[in-house]
Design a protein around this motif. Structure first.
Motif, PDB file in Angstrom:
ATOM      1  N   VAL A 172       0.775  -1.159  -0.002  1.00  0.00           N
ATOM      2  CA  VAL A 172       0.084   0.059   0.098  1.00  0.00           C
ATOM      3  C   VAL A 172       0.889   1.433  -0.052  1.00  0.00           C
ATOM      4  CG1 VAL A 172      -1.863  -0.990   1.182  1.00  0.00           C
ATOM      5  CG2 VAL A 172      -0.219   0.027   2.429  1.00  0.00           C
ATOM      6  N   SER A 173       2.118   1.237  -0.055  1.00  0.00           N
ATOM      7  CA  SER A 173       2.948   2.514  -0.065  1.00  0.00           C
ATOM      8  C   SER A 173       2.911   3.404  -1.199  1.00  0.00           C
ATOM      9  CB  SER A 173       4.595   1.890   0.009  1.00  0.00           C
ATOM     10  OG  SER A 173       4.830   0.908  -1.269  1.00  0.00           O
ATOM     11  N   GLU A 178      -0.591   8.082   5.219  1.00  0.00           N
ATOM     12  CA  GLU A 178      -0.035   8.150   6.309  1.00  0.00           C
ATOM     13  C   GLU A 178       0.740   6.949   6.768  1.00  0.00           C
ATOM     14  OE1 GLU A 178      -0.556   9.486  10.918  1.00  0.00           O
ATOM     15  OE2 GLU A 178      -2.163   9.752   9.742  1.00  0.00           O
ATOM     16  N   GLY A 179       2.047   7.045   7.119  1.00  0.00           N
ATOM     17  CA  GLY A 179       3.010   5.972   7.379  1.00  0.00           C
ATOM     18  C   GLY A 179       2.496   4.863   8.364  1.00  0.00           C
ATOM     19  N   SER A 180       1.900   5.301   9.221  1.00  0.00           N
ATOM     20  CA  SER A 180       1.329   4.331  10.352  1.00  0.00           C
ATOM     21  C   SER A 180       0.311   3.519   9.908  1.00  0.00           C
ATOM     22  CB  SER A 180       0.954   4.987  11.747  1.00  0.00           C
ATOM     23  OG  SER A 180      -0.024   6.210  11.400  1.00  0.00           O
ATOM     24  N   VAL A 181      -0.529   4.230   9.122  1.00  0.00           N
ATOM     25  CA  VAL A 181      -1.565   3.497   8.411  1.00  0.00           C
ATOM     26  C   VAL A 181      -1.346   2.580   7.262  1.00  0.00           C
ATOM     27  CG1 VAL A 181      -3.800   3.750   6.988  1.00  0.00           C
ATOM     28  CG2 VAL A 181      -3.322   5.573   8.788  1.00  0.00           C
ATOM     29  N   SER A 182      -0.296   3.066   6.401  1.00  0.00           N
ATOM     30  CA  SER A 182       0.375   1.989   5.138  1.00  0.00           C
ATOM     31  C   SER A 182       0.870   0.614   6.241  1.00  0.00           C
ATOM     32  CB  SER A 182       1.213   2.735   4.622  1.00  0.00           C
ATOM     33  OG  SER A 182       0.888   3.932   3.955  1.00  0.00           O
ATOM     34  N   GLU A 183       1.568   1.077   7.313  1.00  0.00           N
ATOM     35  CA  GLU A 183       2.211  -0.150   8.062  1.00  0.00           C
ATOM     36  C   GLU A 183       1.047  -1.061   8.516  1.00  0.00           C
ATOM     37  OE1 GLU A 183       4.875  -0.920  11.992  1.00  0.00           O
ATOM     38  OE2 GLU A 183       4.966   1.107  10.722  1.00  0.00           O
ATOM     39  N   ILE A 184       0.058  -0.660   9.007  1.00  0.00           N
ATOM     40  CA  ILE A 184      -1.174  -1.435   9.424  1.00  0.00           C
ATOM     41  C   ILE A 184      -1.747  -2.107   8.397  1.00  0.00           C
ATOM     42  CG2 ILE A 184      -3.576  -1.265  10.595  1.00  0.00           C
ATOM     43  CD1 ILE A 184      -2.429   0.784  12.265  1.00  0.00           C
ATOM     44  N   LEU A 185      -2.105  -1.572   7.378  1.00  0.00           N
ATOM     45  CA  LEU A 185      -2.592  -2.247   6.125  1.00  0.00           C
ATOM     46  C   LEU A 185      -1.810  -3.324   5.541  1.00  0.00           C
ATOM     47  CD1 LEU A 185      -4.443   0.900   4.332  1.00  0.00           C
ATOM     48  CD2 LEU A 185      -5.437  -0.824   5.623  1.00  0.00           C
ATOM     49  N   THR A 211     -10.048  -3.876   5.265  1.00  0.00           N
ATOM     50  CA  THR A 211      -9.022  -3.651   4.920  1.00  0.00           C
ATOM     51  C   THR A 211      -8.772  -2.644   3.444  1.00  0.00           C
ATOM     52  OG1 THR A 211      -7.736  -5.259   5.824  1.00  0.00           O
ATOM     53  CG2 THR A 211      -6.442  -4.308   4.112  1.00  0.00           C
ATOM     54  N   LEU A 212      -9.934  -3.097   2.634  1.00  0.00           N
ATOM     55  CA  LEU A 212     -10.088  -2.647   1.530  1.00  0.00           C
ATOM     56  C   LEU A 212     -11.021  -1.107   1.603  1.00  0.00           C
ATOM     57  CD1 LEU A 212     -10.353  -2.127  -1.653  1.00  0.00           C
ATOM     58  CD2 LEU A 212     -12.164  -3.556  -1.461  1.00  0.00           C
ATOM     59  N   GLU A 213     -11.989  -1.145   2.619  1.00  0.00           N
ATOM     60  CA  GLU A 213     -12.328  -0.102   3.079  1.00  0.00           C
ATOM     61  C   GLU A 213     -11.493   1.068   3.542  1.00  0.00           C
ATOM     62  OE1 GLU A 213     -16.198   1.527   5.913  1.00  0.00           O
ATOM     63  OE2 GLU A 213     -15.955  -0.500   5.338  1.00  0.00           O
ATOM     64  N   GLY A 214     -10.396   0.270   4.413  1.00  0.00           N
ATOM     65  CA  GLY A 214      -9.450   1.406   5.036  1.00  0.00           C
ATOM     66  C   GLY A 214      -8.447   2.055   3.973  1.00  0.00           C
ATOM     67  N   LEU A 216      -9.486   2.674   0.928  1.00  0.00           N
ATOM     68  CA  LEU A 216     -10.246   3.558   0.224  1.00  0.00           C
ATOM     69  C   LEU A 216     -10.410   5.025   1.036  1.00  0.00           C
ATOM     70  CD1 LEU A 216     -12.675   1.111  -1.551  1.00  0.00           C
ATOM     71  CD2 LEU A 216     -11.132   2.695  -2.601  1.00  0.00           C
ATOM     72  N   LEU A 217     -10.475   4.865   2.166  1.00  0.00           N
ATOM     73  CA  LEU A 217     -10.851   5.943   3.066  1.00  0.00           C
ATOM     74  C   LEU A 217      -9.527   6.814   3.157  1.00  0.00           C
ATOM     75  CD1 LEU A 217     -12.312   7.694   5.202  1.00  0.00           C
ATOM     76  CD2 LEU A 217     -11.683   5.870   6.864  1.00  0.00           C
ATOM     77  N   GLY A 218      -8.435   6.074   3.211  1.00  0.00           N
ATOM     78  CA  GLY A 218      -7.221   6.862   3.406  1.00  0.00           C
ATOM     79  C   GLY A 218      -7.041   7.537   2.006  1.00  0.00           C
ATOM     80  N   VAL A 219      -7.310   6.951   0.968  1.00  0.00           N
ATOM     81  CA  VAL A 219      -7.045   7.784  -0.467  1.00  0.00           C
ATOM     82  C   VAL A 219      -7.994   8.815  -0.576  1.00  0.00           C
ATOM     83  CG1 VAL A 219      -7.401   7.532  -2.840  1.00  0.00           C
ATOM     84  CG2 VAL A 219      -6.255   5.671  -1.652  1.00  0.00           C
ATOM     85  N   ALA A 220      -9.583   8.704   0.063  1.00  0.00           N
ATOM     86  CA  ALA A 220     -10.435   9.621  -0.028  1.00  0.00           C
ATOM     87  C   ALA A 220      -9.930  10.868   0.898  1.00  0.00           C
ATOM     88  CB  ALA A 220     -11.497   9.103   0.449  1.00  0.00           C
ATOM     89  N   ASN A 221      -9.289  10.568   2.034  1.00  0.00           N
ATOM     90  CA  ASN A 221      -8.947  11.759   3.086  1.00  0.00           C
ATOM     91  C   ASN A 221      -7.661  12.562   2.351  1.00  0.00           C
ATOM     92  OD1 ASN A 221     -10.553  11.282   5.257  1.00  0.00           O
ATOM     93  ND2 ASN A 221      -9.402   9.520   5.914  1.00  0.00           N
ATOM     94  N   ASN A 222      -6.966  12.030   1.415  1.00  0.00           N
ATOM     95  CA  ASN A 222      -6.072  12.431   0.748  1.00  0.00           C
ATOM     96  C   ASN A 222      -6.381  13.521  -0.507  1.00  0.00           C
ATOM     97  OD1 ASN A 222      -3.948  11.661   2.514  1.00  0.00           O
ATOM     98  ND2 ASN A 222      -3.285   9.928   1.129  1.00  0.00           N
ATOM     99  N   HIS A 223      -7.832  12.974  -1.043  1.00  0.00           N
ATOM    100  CA  HIS A 223      -8.337  13.676  -2.221  1.00  0.00           C
ATOM    101  C   HIS A 223      -9.770  14.039  -1.688  1.00  0.00           C
ATOM    102  CE1 HIS A 223      -4.633  12.496  -4.473  1.00  0.00           C
ATOM    103  NE2 HIS A 223      -4.607  11.360  -3.762  1.00  0.00           N
ATOM    104  N   PRO A 224     -10.310  14.608  -0.865  1.00  0.00           N
ATOM    105  CA  PRO A 224     -11.580  14.841  -0.651  1.00  0.00           C
ATOM    106  C   PRO A 224     -12.112  15.613  -1.665  1.00  0.00           C
ATOM    107  CG  PRO A 224     -10.084  16.485   0.651  1.00  0.00           C
ATOM    108  CD  PRO A 224      -9.187  15.466   0.083  1.00  0.00           C
TER     109      PRO A 224
END
Length: 320
Positions: A172-173, A178-185, A211-214, A216-224
């Motif tokens: 997911v890199s 965010e680094g911690s989110v990528s690590e968790i995923l 995991t897929l929802e997480g 997509l949420l991360g991408v959405a937060n970066n491109h609201p």
């Protein structure tokens, strides 16, 4: 109005029938469990997100006598119980008209028609069909099962072809989270693969969906702006785009495909993952008799890998 013991919710006052179907209809709809599940999804989140208090208000308009307080059951369980109570009665027809009320879709009628078309795929097996005529929602009894052809897409993959796609070292890199989110995923993807090889198929399905929802949420937060501006973005009753925490996995999938950061085939099979993920509730799994197989788990894992791969390739193109 008196309150109801919510350990036994969905108390309905007796009614004298009412005229909710056009003249000439011989009976009211009695839907299968699969159609009722779809109706529950339309009520709870697909047309709008309804919280516990909103669900009580919605069903009280149909003759129930409940109140929301401590000890209230889960939203899906409450809705299932209410729908079971009115199945085959005039109130079910009124319920469907309420959730698909054209007045709630001003400026977004195509979204309403999409909900109707989707629901009709289920109703066909009950030999019923919803027909919208302007601002009216009517029901037509079918002589036989009528299955509308799904829209055709050039070069659309079959399930076997989709499963044959190969993805190695999915990471997911590239999503820029965010680094911690990528690590968790990343850790979750590795754990999901371990579950698959360990034949823990239900765990694969449930973790793949979250995991897929997480991701997509991360991408959405970066491109609201891009996600909120998409036609498929979910709206509330006033037509305002919902906050991301209120979006369903289905909404994230559809918007991602509209933005062309996932392919149509990945979107198509992602909805399969979304449907299976609903079995996170033990009672839902029990009532449907769902038993996950290696094929089901493999499809869900493949959906996750394909989505992460395509998001990583295309996320930089958002807004360009």
């Amino acid at each position: 109005m008196t309150t109801t013991d919510l350990t036994m919710p969905c108390t309905r006052q007796a009614r004298d029938g009412g005229d909710y179907l056009p003249r000439g209809y011989r009976s009211y709809m009695n839907l299968s469990s699969k159609s009722l599940e779809k109706l529950r999804e339309l009520i709870n989140e697909e047309t709008e997100y309804r919280s516990g208090p909103k669900l009580v208000q919605f069903f009280n308009h149909l003759g129930f006598n409940d109140s929301y307080r401590q000890g209230f059951p889960s939203r899906w369980m409450y809705t299932d119980q209410c729908l079971e109570a009115i199945n085959g009665s005039p109130e079910l027809d009124k319920c469907i008209r309420a959730v698909l009320n054209p007045a709630d879709f001003i400026g977004k009628v195509p979204e309403l028609d999409a909900h109707i078309a989707s629901f009709n795929q289920y109703l066909a097996f009950d030999k019923w069909k919803i027909v919208r005529n302007g601002a009216e929602i009517n029901f037509r009894r079918l002589e036989k099962v009528e299955i509308d052809e799904a829209p055709s897409y050039e070069n659309s993959e079959t399930e076997d072809e989709f499963l044959r796609r190969e993805f190695t070292n999915v990471s997911v890199s590239a999503l820029g989270l965010e680094g911690s989110v990528s690590e968790i995923l990343d850790q979750r993807i590795k754990e999901i693969e371990k579950c698959f090889f360990g034949k823990a198929y239900l765990a694969v399905i449930l973790m793949a969906g979250s995991t897929l929802e997480g991701a997509l949420l991360g991408v959405a937060n970066n491109h609201p702006r891009s996600f909120n501006s998409a036609k498929a973005s979910p709206k509330d009753g006033a037509g305002k785009v919902k906050q991301f925490h209120e979006w369903t996995l289905s909404a994230f999938i559809d918007v991602a495909q509209e933005l062309r950061i996932v392919q149509h085939d990945t979107q198509k099979f992602s909805h399969t993952l979304r449907d299976f993920r609903n079995y996170i509730h033990p009672f839902q799994q029990m009532s449907s008799g769902f038993s996950p197989t290696d094929h089901t788990a493999k499809l869900c894992l493949q959906v996750l890998k394909a989505a992460i791969h395509e998001l990583g390739q295309n996320v930089g193109k958002i807004g360009t």
